[in-house]
Each structure stands twice: as C-alpha cells, then as structure tokens.
Motif scaffolding. Structure first.
Motif, PDB file in Angstrom:
ATOM      1  N   SER A 191     -11.157  -7.115  -5.825  1.00 18.07           N
ATOM      2  CA  SER A 191     -10.564  -6.817  -6.955  1.00 18.07           C
ATOM      3  C   SER A 191      -9.851  -8.264  -7.545  1.00 18.07           C
ATOM      4  O   SER A 191      -9.664  -8.290  -8.829  1.00 18.07           O
ATOM      5  N   MET A 210       1.716   0.844  -5.773  1.00 14.34           N
ATOM      6  CA  MET A 210       1.007   1.863  -5.512  1.00 14.34           C
ATOM      7  C   MET A 210       1.563   3.206  -5.115  1.00 14.34           C
ATOM      8  O   MET A 210       2.731   3.216  -4.561  1.00 14.34           O
ATOM      9  N   LEU A 262      -7.303   6.457   0.444  1.00 12.34           N
ATOM     10  CA  LEU A 262      -7.107   4.911   0.774  1.00 12.34           C
ATOM     11  C   LEU A 262      -7.832   4.473   2.079  1.00 12.34           C
ATOM     12  O   LEU A 262      -8.348   3.565   2.281  1.00 12.34           O
ATOM     13  N   THR A 311      -2.851   5.442  -6.907  1.00 12.18           N
ATOM     14  CA  THR A 311      -2.820   5.119  -8.366  1.00 12.18           C
ATOM     15  C   THR A 311      -1.569   4.131  -8.425  1.00 12.18           C
ATOM     16  O   THR A 311      -0.904   3.741  -7.661  1.00 12.18           O
ATOM     17  N   TRP A 312      -1.688   3.420  -9.621  1.00  9.40           N
ATOM     18  CA  TRP A 312      -0.963   2.289  -9.841  1.00  9.40           C
ATOM     19  C   TRP A 312       0.101   2.640 -10.907  1.00  9.40           C
ATOM     20  O   TRP A 312      -0.008   3.224 -12.108  1.00  9.40           O
ATOM     21  N   PHE A 350     -12.536  -4.584 -12.896  1.00  6.37           N
ATOM     22  CA  PHE A 350     -12.680  -4.696 -11.788  1.00  6.37           C
ATOM     23  C   PHE A 350     -14.381  -4.972 -11.669  1.00  6.37           C
ATOM     24  O   PHE A 350     -14.856  -4.474 -10.790  1.00  6.37           O
ATOM     25  N   TYR A 356       0.955  -1.176  -0.160  1.00  7.73           N
ATOM     26  CA  TYR A 356       0.001   0.033   0.054  1.00  7.73           C
ATOM     27  C   TYR A 356       0.771   1.081  -0.264  1.00  7.73           C
ATOM     28  O   TYR A 356       2.050   1.240   0.452  1.00  7.73           O
ATOM     29  N   LEU A 397      -2.058  -6.604 -11.216  1.00 10.89           N
ATOM     30  CA  LEU A 397      -2.240  -5.493 -11.381  1.00 10.89           C
ATOM     31  C   LEU A 397      -1.473  -4.884 -12.481  1.00 10.89           C
ATOM     32  O   LEU A 397      -1.931  -4.007 -13.373  1.00 10.89           O
ATOM     33  N   LEU A 416     -10.355  -3.630  -2.752  1.00 12.21           N
ATOM     34  CA  LEU A 416      -9.165  -4.417  -2.786  1.00 12.21           C
ATOM     35  C   LEU A 416      -9.454  -5.825  -2.658  1.00 12.21           C
ATOM     36  O   LEU A 416      -8.743  -6.838  -3.387  1.00 12.21           O
ATOM     37  N   TRP A 467     -12.738   1.007   0.497  1.00 14.53           N
ATOM     38  CA  TRP A 467     -11.334   0.613  -0.232  1.00 14.53           C
ATOM     39  C   TRP A 467     -10.937  -0.706   0.192  1.00 14.53           C
ATOM     40  O   TRP A 467     -10.366  -1.371  -0.496  1.00 14.53           O
ATOM     41  N   PHE A 516      -6.846   2.718 -10.897  1.00 18.69           N
ATOM     42  CA  PHE A 516      -7.806   2.775  -9.904  1.00 18.69           C
ATOM     43  C   PHE A 516      -8.875   3.826 -10.018  1.00 18.69           C
ATOM     44  O   PHE A 516      -8.533   4.745 -10.488  1.00 18.69           O
ATOM     45  N   ASP A 563      -6.085   6.107 -14.914  1.00 22.52           N
ATOM     46  CA  ASP A 563      -5.422   5.327 -14.076  1.00 22.52           C
ATOM     47  C   ASP A 563      -6.174   4.035 -13.918  1.00 22.52           C
ATOM     48  O   ASP A 563      -7.390   4.069 -14.153  1.00 22.52           O
TER      49      ASP A 563
END
Length: 869
Positions: free
Chosen positions: A57, A458, A31, A446-447, A211, A20, A65, A54, A50, A101, A99
């Motif tokens: 997901s 992240m 988050l 964000t990823w 997702f 995270y 991811l 997750l 959140w 997410f 993005d």
C-alpha cells in the motif's frame, strides 16, 4: 470481555508504522483470517493477503492514510455519488459513504461463494418457474401457500406466463455473513430490483486508485466482464436479438439510489427511462421520443413489481406503464427480473430452500443459510419462542402495505420485558414473524480519519457482503446460465451498531475477490462496430428528457437574468442615481414582474431601503418570491432529471451554485444582516457559477434534439425577458436618464460593446441599434430571434435553409429597419414601431413555448409527432 460495539485497537506499531486493530472477541477477524481474541499477545500482525495488501500500500504513517482517506472522500464528493435515506425534492443529497480499505476475499473462499451462489440461482429460478407454472412444490407441501399466495409480492396476473427466453431471474443479490468460525452464511436475498451494481463500480474505481500497486499485486478479479455478460445475455434473449433496444427503468430522481440508476445507464449504454416515457400499443412496448415511438425490447427495472402496471397492479402507481404486463404475457418484451419475484425475498423462505434443493436439483446446498424459523408453522414457533434472546426477529413480509411491518430486532439487545412482549406478538400474529439465528458478523479493518489532536487509526467494524449473480445466456440445452460478479458490495456497520445497514448510518467498502489464475481483462468496449451499428446507437431523446432539458435551459436563463437584475437593482439603490424616479420606477416594475420582491412591497420610489431589504430577504427564498434561490433550485431539479446527460463538472457547478447561495442567504438572514454589500458578493459568486453552467451547456453537450430544446428554452426565456425589459425601460422613460441608459446596457450585458462602438454617446438610436438590431451581439433581440428561428427549424427536421411553421411565428429580423424603429412623433420617447415589435416578440415567446409543449411534450396537438397514432 470487550463489548461488541467497542472494537479493541492494538496500539503497538506494525511493520508499516500504522497501529493495527483487533476485532471483538466472538467475531471473525478479517485482518488476521482467524477468530478474534482479546489477547493482544496472541495475534498481532495480519496474515496472508492482508499482509501483502498493507506491504504494497506504500502507506508508511497514519498521516499517509489520512491523506488517502481525504482524497477518497474528495473523489466521491466530486463525482457526485449520493445515497439518500429519505429522498425528497427539498432534502439534501447525502454523499455516499465509502471506507478506505477494501474487504479482501481469498481465492479459495471466493470459489466456495461463487459455487454456492450459482447453485442457489438455479434453485430460485426453478422455484419461480414452478410457482408461476404447475405449482408442484406447493402441492407437495415443500412451500407453504401463505408464503407464496399470501405474499403481496406474488402476482396472480403472471401465473402461467413463461418469460421471454424462459429466464425469470437475470439479476439477484445475496447478503452473506462470515461467522466466528470463518464460514460464510446466507442471511438474505434480493430479487425484485437489487441495488448496489452501480455503487460497487464507483467503489472499485475510487479505492483501486488509492492502492494501485496493491490492486495489481493481489490479482484482484475485474468487474467489466460480468456486466458485458449481462448485456449480451439480455440482448440475445430479448425479442429484438443482438440489436435489441434495452432501457433501464427508474422511479425517478427522488429515489434514494437514483445516482446509481443514472450511473448504470451511462456505464451500460442504456436509455434511462421513467414509466411516463413508455407506452404500450398492441401489446408492444414503445419509448416516446421526439421523433415518435421507438420499440423497446427489454427493461432492466429498478422499480418494485407492484408499481409496474397501474392497470393490473397498484392503480395509484405513477411509476409504471399501463399495459406492461400484457406486453410481457405476449412475449414482446423482456423484463429483468420477471415481475413476481418479491416473495423470494422473504426471510422465511430460507428455511424451506434446503428441501427444495433436494427436490428440484437433487443436491444439498453447499452455501448454507442461517437457521430460520417461520412462525406461521406452529412447531417452528414453539421451538424458537423460548430462545428469542439468542435470535433475530424479522418481518415475514418486509415492505408490505397490507401486513404489519417492523424493524429487524436483535434479541440480545432487548430486555426480558421486551422479549416477552415480542413473544406475545408472535403468538398473536405468527405468520407475520420470522426468527433467524443470530450471527456475530465478521469484522474488517476500517480507517478512522485523524483530527488535529489525534492521528488516524484502524478500527474494526462488522461487515456484511452483498454478492451479485447476473444472467449469462443459455446453455446448449436451453437452460439458463448465470455468472457471479467477482467482488460485490460490502456494507460496514456504524460505530454503535452490529447491523450493517446504510439506513442506520453504516458505510460501504470495495470488495476484492482474488484469483489464483489469470485476471479477466474483458471490457465493455465493442471492437467490431459497423457503420449500421453506429447509426443504431445514436442516443434517443425521450419526451420527458426533452421537456426537462427545455426547462433546464429556461431556468438557466431565468436564473442568470434574475441575478443580473438583482445586482443591477442593488447597485442602483446605493449608487449615484438612487434619486432618479424613472430609474427606480423601472427597476421596481422589473423586480415585481420577475418576482424578486412580492407584490405589496413599497416601491423603490416610495421607500428605497424597505424595497432593498425586501429584495435581499427574498434572494434565497424557494417559495413565495421566485427570486434567485428559487430559480437555482428549479435549475437543479431540472438537471437532476436528466443527470445522465450532464457531465460531472456541469452537475457539480449546478449543485455548488444552489448550495452556496442558500447557505449564504440562510446565514445572513439568521444573523439579521441585510447588507447590500454582502448580497452583491453572494450574487457575484452565483453569477460566476452561472457563467460556468452556460459554458458547459454551450460547449460540452452533444448537439442533438435534446440540446436544441435546451437552447430553444434559453432563447425563448431571453427573448421574453429582454423584450419586456426594453419595453418597460422606454415606457417608464428610464432610458432618457444617464443612469437608466447605463442600466439598460448593463442588463443586456452590452456595456463594453456599446463603449467600443459609440464611446460616450447616450443616443437612443445607438441604443436601439445595438440592443435590437445588431446581429453580432448575442444579447440583441435580432440575434436571439434569428437564432431561435433557426433552432426551431432544425428541431422540426426542415431542410437546410428552410424554416418551419413555428419558426415563422417569431418576427423576422430581416424585416426590421432602424429608421422605422426610431421614428417618433413630438416629444414621445417610445417609438410606436418599436413598441409594436417588442409586444410582438413577447407574444411570440409565449406562443412558441405553448407550441413546443403541445408538439413535443404532451403530444396533444395535430402534429407528425402525435403519440396517439
């Protein structure tokens, strides 16, 4: 303390195996749903929605991811989603940045936002009604005249005008930020032509597919119901009622958000029009189509107000419609939004809205704006000048051509010297400057995609939320009603910025607004259409779209012909017949006539290698020699102008054809490599792309008048090219040689057919029979002429089996005779009758092209389609 531009990352493993991130101290951590802290031990795991996202997901590792992020980017690329910061016809289109997410907003927060935006919409519409009506707020000192009358967005020609239905604002956008304490604040508002309604749809489709389980589990509110409400409202309020013809007005394909305009028009079922497509007659607005003028009852505009009417606003505008304001004043057309709302976008106005709300609504604003000081008020300026370092400096009149503009400046990023300079500017030009409190934006996860050396992870980035309100008809008492789109467009700041802006390298994110009730499953599909409804909903073909489709057809055929001619020439220059003077003379004439090489280049007979190098060097040229690259680019630009009519696959192939050829040619020229083999490889790839483009045009487009013009464009181009090629082949006596004979068959793409009919024959009579008379050969002149005559008749509306006047200007293949066309005296090779026919076909191609333009595009001829009556 962690720097605001360097978000911290907690590398300890989470429950799903993905490390995270931690937001920067002083920001709100989306988050975890709480103010950020630098103490990693203080908060590790996400909470609430959140945490559920997750867990649902199904992403167990960073590699999972990474794979989804790659899939997301591929989807954006394949769908052709673009956003151009500086759009120009020669600049590359930039893929939309999205993005992985979403920004998740819980049901309680969303209810607060929704209520606050509803209230602000009521207030802003009341302000519009007053400013363009009795101007009570100005008289009472609640609004400074400089922010209204002094704003270039205030349109004096609209004063006293009550818009159709009494609604001024049909679509508005509000930029919101969440402060460190978790509260939402209004940062700005957009009322002229707010962008984002199309992009957020694409964001939703793309992210929800990555997702799907989390999307269903979290009860994310759907979007379609809001768009349905907007369209129902526009039709109900417009002069045309339920059957109103509504169009979306765009500045055109060079606008940076043109993708969105085309996307929205297609999604909402609207005609996508430019100013040149419309005309005002007797204070009514009409759409110019191939079948004449069609009434337009409403416009959803994406053109800024000042460009709407060159007669009363900017006289240099080519984007608007002369007389449009008069049609609006007459109440004959609804425009969303009513022109003149630009002054509402000034940041300075935010500071006056609380008092206006108390006066107009008798209410306090429930969704506050950031504290804002307009420096045009001396007391406000003196109050804020000593504190510029803790504030943001903004232009009062952004985008104005008569006021000094500047980029928004964050005070704490400036040196003391710079701040002193700003203070001096503010004192000298106080009205031009507005100062707003600085708010550290909340940060969302964000990823960051991984590399071969490092897995993805992240990263916390600052985020700004844009929320949209749309009209939802009228209440029982006649007052307007609005609906808030449940979600919106999140703009995510780049790695080195705390300002969320697409122009500054930021990206976007989907917004999931959650609900505790039932999810609205409304769609845009109509469940009860009558036959009359279906008839009325047939697509209109505007004159501009028709012209672009016509040229799309011509450039498709021209590109295909230039590719085939270039390949044939290069193969001949390196083949067994490279010493055949008639063949080289014919190919030289053809290359020059079709501008594959520039005039003045030595002929292939004089200097074969120089000619070859010149031809290769010109392949990718977009100016000078109008070779393959030029034609592919022209094809792309024509396609871009009618993108809403092309399938995504069709458009993608057009883009790939132009990009790949340009890149290959640029690479070869940069390295000094003029290899004919490499050039042939590039041309082979381009030929494959053209085959796909042709297939899409033939089998995947509706056979309406627009398609007929595209087909006519192709056949006009083909008729002229093939007739000229055969004429030059006989004239140069190239067809007498074995190499020239074979080259002519190859240029007509008829080698296989000839072999099947005539085996190894080299007889001129057989050549004329196949290339001129064979009705089963789509490359024969008779087939092209016959098809062109039929298409012209169908376009003109002639009864079945009858031809129109323009059709008769194309020579009738039924009158052609093989014996006559082959008759030759003495040792002559070029039969006189054939020469006359070929000259007539070339002349007919030019004549038809001119008549098509006069009749359907410029409407300057004396025809039934004249737009001047």
């Amino acid at each position: 303390m962690t720097d605001a531009n360097s978000p911290a990352t907690d590398r300890r493993e989470s429950g799903v195996g993905v490390p995270y991130c931690l937001a920067t101290e002083g920001h709100f951590d989306e988050l975890r749903g709480q103010p950020a802290t630098n103490s990693i031990a203080a908060c590790i795991d996400p909470t609430g929605d959140w945490a559920e996202f997750l867990s649902q997901s199904e992403a167990r590792t960073p590699a999972d991811l990474d794979q989804r992020a790659a899939s997301l980017q591929r989807q954006i690329r394949d769908n052709g989603v673009t956003y151009n910061v500086y759009a120009d016809e020669k600049g590359p289109q930039r893929p939309w940045s999205l993005d992985l997410f979403p920004l998740i907003i819980d049901a309680r927060s969303w209810a607060h936002i929704e209520g606050g935006i509803q209230q602000r919409m009521r207030l802003l519409d009341a302000v519009m009604a007053d400013v363009y009506g009795p101007q009570t707020f100005l008289a009472e000192g609640l609004l400074p005249p400089a922010l209204v009358h002094g704003h270039p967005g205030y349109l004096r020609p609209m004063h006293g005008v009550k818009p159709v239905g009494g609604v001024h604002l049909h679509v508005a956008a509000f930029d919101l930020a969440r402060g460190p304490d978790g509260n939402w604040w209004v940062v700005g508002q957009r009322c002229q032509a707010p962008s984002g309604l199309g992009y957020l749809l694409e964001n939703r489709l793309a992210v929800s597919r990555q997702f799907p389980q989390a999307f269903q589990s979290l009860k994310v509110q759907r979007l379609a119901g809001t768009y349905r409400a907007l369209m129902d409202s526009l039709r109900a309020i417009s002069p045309g009622g339920a059957n109103a013809n509504i169009a979306l007005l765009t500045p055109g394909p060079y606008n940076e958000t043109y993708f969105e305009h085309a996307y929205l028009a297609r999604y909402l079922g609207l005609s996508l029009v430019e100013g040149s497509d419309l005309v005002v007659r007797d204070a009514h607005l009409y759409l110019k189509t191939l079948r004449g003028l069609v009434p337009v009852h409403g416009l959803l505009k994406r053109v800024d107000d000042q460009y709407l009417d060159p007669l009363e606003l900017r006289s240099d505008s080519t984007l608007g419609v002369p007389g449009l304001l008069q049609a609006i004043r007459a109440g004959n057309v609804l425009v969303a939004n009513a022109p003149g709302s630009a002054f509402l976008e000034s940041s300075a106005l935010l500071g006056f809205l609380p008092a206006l709300a108390r006066r107009a609504l008798g209410e306090e604003l429930t969704l506050p704006a950031l504290p804002t000081w307009w420096c045009g008020e001396r007391t406000a300026m003196e109050e804020v000048l000593p504190h510029l370092a803790e504030h943001t400096i903004k232009p009062t009149y952004p985008g104005s051509s008569i006021h000094e503009g500047f980029e928004t400046t964050v005070g704490h990023t400036q040196s003391q010297t710079a701040l002193d300079a700003w203070a001096g500017r503010i004192v000298r030009q106080s009205e031009e400057h507005t100062v707003q409190a600085y708010l550290p934006l909340s940060q969302m996860p964000t990823w960051q995609a991984g590399t071969p050396d490092q897995p993805g992870h992240m990263v916390a980035r600052s985020v700004l939320l844009r929320v949209f309100a749309v009209s939802d008809g009228l209440q029982s008492d006649g007052r307007p009603r609005w609906r808030i789109l449940p979600g919106g467009l999140a703009r995510v700041a780049g790695a080195s910025a705390d300002i969320a802006s697409m122009q500054r390298g930021g990206s976007s994110a989907d917004v999931w607004a959650l609900t505790e009730g039932e999810v609205d499953t409304t769609t845009l599909l109509h469940s009860h259409l009558t036959p009359a409804d279906v008839t009325q909903r047939k697509r209109l073909v505007t004159s501009r779209a028709a012209e672009n489709l016509y040229w799309l057809g011509r450039y498709t055929e021209r590109a295909e012909n230039s590719i085939r001619l270039a390949r044939l020439t290069l193969e001949a220059l390196g083949g067994e017949d490279q010493t055949s003077a008639p063949l080289l003379q014919w190919l030289t004439k053809m290359a020059i006539a079709n501008t594959l090489v520039l005039p003045g280049v030595p002929t292939a007979v004089q200097a074969r290698r120089v000619f070859e190098r010149s031809l290769i060097a010109s392949l990718g040229s977009t100016d000078g020699a109008t070779s393959v690259g030029y034609n592919l680019r022209a094809l792309k630009m024509a396609g871009a102008s009618v993108r809403e009519r092309l399938s995504q696959e069709h458009w993608n192939v057009i883009l790939r054809a132009e990009v790949e050829l340009s890149a290959s040619c640029a690479s070869d020229l940069a390295s000094g490599d003029y290899s004919a083999a490499d050039a042939l490889r590039v041309l082979k790839s381009a030929s494959d792309h053209l085959a796909a483009i042709t297939g899409a045009q033939t089998d995947r487009m509706t056979r309406d008048d627009g398609w007929r013009l595209l087909s006519i464009g192709r056949h006009v181009e083909r008729l002229n090219f093939l007739a000229a090629s055969l004429h030059r082949g006989f004239e140069s006596r190239a067809v007498e040689s074995e190499g020239g004979f074979e080259a002519m068959l190859a240029l007509f793409d008829s080698t296989i057919t000839f072999r099947a009919h005539y085996q190894q024959s080299r007889d001129i009579v057989a050549l004329i029979d196949l290339l001129v008379l064979d009705r089963d050969n789509p490359r024969s002149l008779a087939w092209v002429a016959h098809t062109l005559r039929g298409r012209l008749a169908k376009l003109s509306g002639s009864p079945p089996g009858e031809l129109c006047t323009l059709s008769h200007k194309v020579p009738d293949p039924d009158t052609w005779d093989l014996q006559t066309l082959c008759a030759c005296e003495g040792d002559a090779v070029f039969p006189p009758a054939l020469q006359v026919l070929l000259d007539g076909l070339m002349e007919a191609a030019y004549l038809v092209s001119d008549e098509i333009s006069i009749t359907y595009f410029t409407h300057s001829g004396d025809t039934n389609h004249s737009l001047g009556t």
